[in-house]
Enzyme design. Structure first.
Site: not given
Ligand code: CP
Length: 267
Positions: A53-54, A82
């Site tokens: 999502r983020t 590296k």
């Molecule tokens: N809500 C959230 O942080 O989802 P992700 O870990 O998929 O980014």
């Protein structure tokens, strides 16, 4: 109120007035993104830790506003392999971009990146510390679905020790006269430093391991998964896996207009 060139590292860095201003702008832009607002600008998404999502929401937002995105979704394809330091990765990336969004497993890494960078840094999650942009979204969701942020009874369920979305949201909601209910096994309860902050602000809170004890009081319940990847001992994780379920029987004991939130993923 000045936002230009500011980093977004901790929700602590934003006043109540600033958060409300952000929510006002989000509301205006929600249905009407300004297609050329970020034309010519480049966002670098540096994700040293998994995300769906983020990272994709940063990418989508940038593209909807006319900007471009570079970056990586795993450090395994970068020169970190590296031996390149985070500081050096940031010093390189700032040459190619106007803003950096970063996720990293280490607490404090986003602050370090902001010190290194000459461009703004947005924290998309640093270990179990903070997730400030998730909190801005959560505040917006609560405001839209409950019609207000003030004086709500809010329950947090699950892994409150390692859950960074909980940590950021508790701090942000503290501006709005809440009553908090922290529902978790003792070993995964909210860390004392967050409770100290609540005590100083005279905010009422309750701690329990019983999911149903305060269910009738709640306006919002914010459920989180047990953060498997943060446990030093995998056997400890097995002890708590699946400990809370929001199921039909739970819903018989809540207010009719209870809102259930989860930052996802579940499990
Ligand atoms: N809500 C959230 O942080 O989802 P992700 O870990 O998929 O980014």
């Amino acid at each position: 109120m000045e936002f230009k060139n500011r980093d977004i590292i901790s929700i602590n860095d934003f006043s109540k007035e600033e958060l409300l201003h952000i929510l006002k702008i989000v509301s205006q832009m929600h249905n009407k993104p300004k297609a050329n607002m970020l034309k010519g600008k480049i966002l670098a998404t540096l994700f040293f830790e998994p995300s769906t999502r983020t990272r994709l929401s940063f990418t989508s937002a940038m593209e909807q506003l006319g900007g471009q995105v570079i970056g990586f979704s795993t450090a395994s394809v970068t020169s970190v392999q590296k031996g390149e330091s985070l500081w050096d990765t940031i010093k390189m990336t700032e040459q190619y971009s106007d803003v950096i969004a970063m996720r990293h497993p280490l607490e404090g890494s986003a602050r370090l990146a902001a010190e290194a960078a000459s461009v703004p840094v947005i924290n998309g999650g640093d270990g179990s510390n903070q997730h400030p942009t998730q909190t801005m979204l959560d505040l917006y969701t609560i405001q839209r679905t409950k019609g207000r942020l003030e004086s709500l009874h809010i329950g947090f369920v699950g892994d409150l020790k390692y859950g960074r979305t909980v940590h950021s949201l508790v701090i942000a909601l503290s501006h709005f006269n809440p009553t908090f209910y922290f529902i978790a096994p003792d070993e995964l309860q909210i860390p004392e430093n967050y409770l100290d902050g609540l005590y100083q602000k005279k905010i009422k809170y309750y701690k329990t391991s019983d999911l149903t004890r305060f269910s009738k009081e709640l306006d919002v319940i914010y459920v989180t998964r047990i953060q498997k990847e943060r446990f030093p001992d995998p056997l400890e994780y097995e002890k708590f896996k699946g400990v809370y379920r929001i199921d039909e029987s739970f819903l018989h004991h809540v207010k009719k207009d209870l809102k259930i939130m989860h930052p996802l993923p579940t499990l």
